[in-house]
Design a protein around this motif. Structure first.
Motif, PDB file in Angstrom:
ATOM      1  N   PHE A 100     -18.833  20.691   1.208  1.00  0.00           N
ATOM      2  CA  PHE A 100     -17.510  20.825   1.832  1.00  0.00           C
ATOM      3  C   PHE A 100     -16.666  19.572   1.610  1.00  0.00           C
ATOM      4  CE2 PHE A 100     -14.650  20.091   5.414  1.00  0.00           C
ATOM      5  CZ  PHE A 100     -13.923  21.268   5.431  1.00  0.00           C
ATOM      6  N   ARG A 101     -15.399  19.798   1.256  1.00  0.00           N
ATOM      7  CA  ARG A 101     -14.432  18.700   1.137  1.00  0.00           C
ATOM      8  C   ARG A 101     -13.043  19.254   1.394  1.00  0.00           C
ATOM      9  NH1 ARG A 101     -11.155  15.229  -2.171  1.00  0.00           N
ATOM     10  NH2 ARG A 101     -11.775  13.040  -1.865  1.00  0.00           N
ATOM     11  N   ALA A 102     -12.391  18.725   2.408  1.00  0.00           N
ATOM     12  CA  ALA A 102     -11.025  19.140   2.725  1.00  0.00           C
ATOM     13  C   ALA A 102     -10.073  18.000   2.401  1.00  0.00           C
ATOM     14  CB  ALA A 102     -10.920  19.513   4.202  1.00  0.00           C
ATOM     15  N   GLN A 103      -9.056  18.272   1.594  1.00  0.00           N
ATOM     16  CA  GLN A 103      -8.094  17.258   1.173  1.00  0.00           C
ATOM     17  C   GLN A 103      -6.734  17.518   1.805  1.00  0.00           C
ATOM     18  OE1 GLN A 103      -9.712  17.821  -3.252  1.00  0.00           O
ATOM     19  NE2 GLN A 103      -8.124  16.244  -3.127  1.00  0.00           N
ATOM     20  N   PHE A 104      -6.071  16.426   2.169  1.00  0.00           N
ATOM     21  CA  PHE A 104      -4.748  16.516   2.785  1.00  0.00           C
ATOM     22  C   PHE A 104      -3.821  15.509   2.101  1.00  0.00           C
ATOM     23  CE2 PHE A 104      -8.145  17.054   5.889  1.00  0.00           C
ATOM     24  CZ  PHE A 104      -7.917  18.349   6.333  1.00  0.00           C
ATOM     25  N   PRO A 105      -2.926  15.972   1.246  1.00  0.00           N
ATOM     26  CA  PRO A 105      -1.991  15.022   0.606  1.00  0.00           C
ATOM     27  C   PRO A 105      -1.085  14.370   1.637  1.00  0.00           C
ATOM     28  CG  PRO A 105      -1.355  17.288   0.157  1.00  0.00           C
ATOM     29  CD  PRO A 105      -2.691  17.364   0.827  1.00  0.00           C
ATOM     30  N   LEU A 106      -0.874  13.077   1.480  1.00  0.00           N
ATOM     31  CA  LEU A 106      -0.023  12.331   2.406  1.00  0.00           C
ATOM     32  C   LEU A 106       1.388  12.162   1.869  1.00  0.00           C
ATOM     33  CD1 LEU A 106      -2.570   9.579   3.522  1.00  0.00           C
ATOM     34  CD2 LEU A 106      -1.982  11.719   4.679  1.00  0.00           C
ATOM     35  N   ARG A 107       1.604  12.666   0.674  1.00  0.00           N
ATOM     36  CA  ARG A 107       2.954  12.608   0.091  1.00  0.00           C
ATOM     37  C   ARG A 107       3.445  14.031  -0.111  1.00  0.00           C
ATOM     38  NH1 ARG A 107       4.064   9.846  -5.695  1.00  0.00           N
ATOM     39  NH2 ARG A 107       3.622   7.959  -4.500  1.00  0.00           N
ATOM     40  N   SER A 108       4.508  14.378   0.559  1.00  0.00           N
ATOM     41  CA  SER A 108       5.093  15.712   0.369  1.00  0.00           C
ATOM     42  C   SER A 108       6.054  15.676  -0.814  1.00  0.00           C
ATOM     43  CB  SER A 108       5.836  16.152   1.638  1.00  0.00           C
ATOM     44  OG  SER A 108       6.844  15.227   1.977  1.00  0.00           O
TER      45      SER A 108
ATOM     46  N   LEU B 118       0.822  -1.200   0.000  1.00  0.00           N
ATOM     47  CA  LEU B 118       0.000   0.000   0.000  1.00  0.00           C
ATOM     48  C   LEU B 118       0.858   1.253   0.000  1.00  0.00           C
ATOM     49  CD1 LEU B 118      -2.546  -1.063   2.780  1.00  0.00           C
ATOM     50  CD2 LEU B 118      -2.824  -1.305   0.321  1.00  0.00           C
ATOM     51  N   GLN B 119       0.511   2.210  -0.837  1.00  0.00           N
ATOM     52  CA  GLN B 119       1.133   3.533  -0.833  1.00  0.00           C
ATOM     53  C   GLN B 119       0.024   4.567  -0.662  1.00  0.00           C
ATOM     54  OE1 GLN B 119       3.581   3.249  -4.569  1.00  0.00           O
ATOM     55  NE2 GLN B 119       5.217   3.928  -3.200  1.00  0.00           N
ATOM     56  N   PHE B 120      -0.025   5.183   0.530  1.00  0.00           N
ATOM     57  CA  PHE B 120      -1.087   6.118   0.855  1.00  0.00           C
ATOM     58  C   PHE B 120      -0.846   7.458   0.154  1.00  0.00           C
ATOM     59  CE2 PHE B 120      -0.978   3.003   4.233  1.00  0.00           C
ATOM     60  CZ  PHE B 120      -2.324   2.669   4.360  1.00  0.00           C
ATOM     61  N   GLU B 121      -1.907   7.969  -0.445  1.00  0.00           N
ATOM     62  CA  GLU B 121      -1.785   9.166  -1.273  1.00  0.00           C
ATOM     63  C   GLU B 121      -2.473  10.387  -0.686  1.00  0.00           C
ATOM     64  OE1 GLU B 121       0.040   9.303  -3.947  1.00  0.00           O
ATOM     65  OE2 GLU B 121       0.530   7.171  -4.006  1.00  0.00           O
ATOM     66  N   GLU B 122      -3.669  10.198  -0.120  1.00  0.00           N
ATOM     67  CA  GLU B 122      -4.463  11.371   0.254  1.00  0.00           C
ATOM     68  C   GLU B 122      -5.459  11.025   1.354  1.00  0.00           C
ATOM     69  OE1 GLU B 122      -6.529  14.226  -2.751  1.00  0.00           O
ATOM     70  OE2 GLU B 122      -8.049  12.779  -2.098  1.00  0.00           O
ATOM     71  N   ALA B 123      -5.714  11.991   2.224  1.00  0.00           N
ATOM     72  CA  ALA B 123      -6.801  11.900   3.201  1.00  0.00           C
ATOM     73  C   ALA B 123      -7.762  13.046   2.932  1.00  0.00           C
ATOM     74  CB  ALA B 123      -6.258  11.982   4.623  1.00  0.00           C
ATOM     75  N   ALA B 124      -9.040  12.809   3.189  1.00  0.00           N
ATOM     76  CA  ALA B 124     -10.039  13.847   2.920  1.00  0.00           C
ATOM     77  C   ALA B 124     -11.187  13.728   3.911  1.00  0.00           C
ATOM     78  CB  ALA B 124     -10.561  13.736   1.494  1.00  0.00           C
ATOM     79  N   ILE B 125     -11.806  14.861   4.212  1.00  0.00           N
ATOM     80  CA  ILE B 125     -13.038  14.903   4.991  1.00  0.00           C
ATOM     81  C   ILE B 125     -14.126  15.420   4.064  1.00  0.00           C
ATOM     82  CG2 ILE B 125     -14.239  15.973   6.942  1.00  0.00           C
ATOM     83  CD1 ILE B 125     -11.569  16.129   8.386  1.00  0.00           C
ATOM     84  N   GLU B 126     -15.211  14.669   3.956  1.00  0.00           N
ATOM     85  CA  GLU B 126     -16.259  15.018   3.010  1.00  0.00           C
ATOM     86  C   GLU B 126     -17.614  14.511   3.495  1.00  0.00           C
ATOM     87  OE1 GLU B 126     -14.902  13.089  -0.555  1.00  0.00           O
ATOM     88  OE2 GLU B 126     -15.714  11.149   0.051  1.00  0.00           O
TER      89      GLU B 126
END
Length: 289
Positions: A241-249, A200-208
């Motif tokens: 509303f949707r907030a996205q948080f990239p998990l890869r810098s 698994l390679q985690f890419e993004e977290a979001a609240i929606e």
């Protein structure tokens, strides 16, 4: 195990091979295994041989399938009343581990069928600390509710991997709708590393999918008063509303992990996080809206 009378065919010594009646079939691999367990086994006496009906092998397969369903039922019964793992006692965890191993034994040596894996799976039990901490927070904080947790695999028509989305339904009392007031979505790409290991390679977290409670809606736009443009804009803001948080810098690798899919069929998925990260028990769920 008591066996039914077996049909026999006899052949006198001859240079020509005897012709078998159509109702008899040579031994299949399943029938040979069944005979090895039967004390009579495969017997030969001169030119005489014993043949099992094909139906005998079918009955054996049906019996094995019924036994598997019993083992799966035992596992689901063992995880009941554990709060999805939060309040499981030491004895319960031991019983669950034994039941897990019993079910996992039925898929030993087989690879992951991505067509079966594709779809939505609902979490019914885990011992993974990074998931249990959510349940602990909900137990300690009276205003926080954690609803259903799903894993949604998107890998149909793929042979090497796909996308998995961890879906957590949660809510805040009196502000959001109960159980499913909002959704935390964590997306990852996955690839097959062996027959049953996926990387698994985690890419993004979001609240929606924010759904505010009726009480809050009444506060924002009282039913007895005309709804103003501002109140409608506030309600629309929550709905979209949707907030996205990239998990890869940039310039760094995304968080990753190895996941062992220890058992998979049409209605149950068992997994183990490699490295002692815990076990997971899922059952098949309806597709998420």
């Amino acid at each position: 195990m008591e066996m039914a009378s077996l049909p026999l065919t006899f052949s006198a010594p001859s240079a020509r091979q005897p012709r078998l009646p159509r109702r008899f079939l040579p031994l299949t691999a399943s029938a040979k295994l069944l005979q090895a367990r039967w004390k009579g086994g495969q017997r030969k006496a001169g030119g005489r041989r014993i043949f099992l009906y094909a139906a005998t092998a079918d009955a054996s397969a049906a019996e094995a399938l019924a036994e598997l369903e019993r083992k799966k039922h035992d596992l689901l019964r063992a995880v009941q009343d554990t709060g999805r793992g939060l309040v499981a006692t030491v004895d319960q965890r031991s019983t669950i581990e034994e039941a897990l191993i019993c079910v996992e034994g039925y898929s030993a040596g087989s690879g992951v069928d991505l067509a079966k894996l594709d779809g939505t799976w609902r979490l019914v039990y885990t011992s993974a600390s990074d998931v249990l901490i959510l349940f602990e927070a909900a137990a300690r904080l009276p205003f926080l509710e954690v609803g259903q947790i799903y894993q949604k695999f998107e890998c149909r028509d793929r042979s090497d991997g796909g996308i998995v989305r961890n879906v957590v339904r949660w809510s805040i009392s009196n502000i959001l709708e109960e159980q499913e007031g909002a959704t935390l979505l964590v997306s990852a790409n996955f690839s097959l590393r062996s027959k049953r290991n996926i990387y698994l390679q985690f890419e993004e977290a979001a609240i929606e999918n924010i759904h505010i409670s009726e009480e809050l809606q009444a506060l924002v736009a009282p039913a007895i008063l005309p709804r103003t443009f501002l109140s409608l804009q506030i309600l629309q803001f929550f709905r979209t509303f949707r907030a996205q948080f990239p998990l890869r810098s940039s310039g760094s690798q995304s968080p990753a992990g190895l996941y062992y899919l220890s058992y998979l069929d049409r209605d149950m998925l068992l997994g183990r996080a490699v490295g002692g990260g815990g076990v997971f028990v899922f059952t098949k769920a309806q597709p998420l809206a």
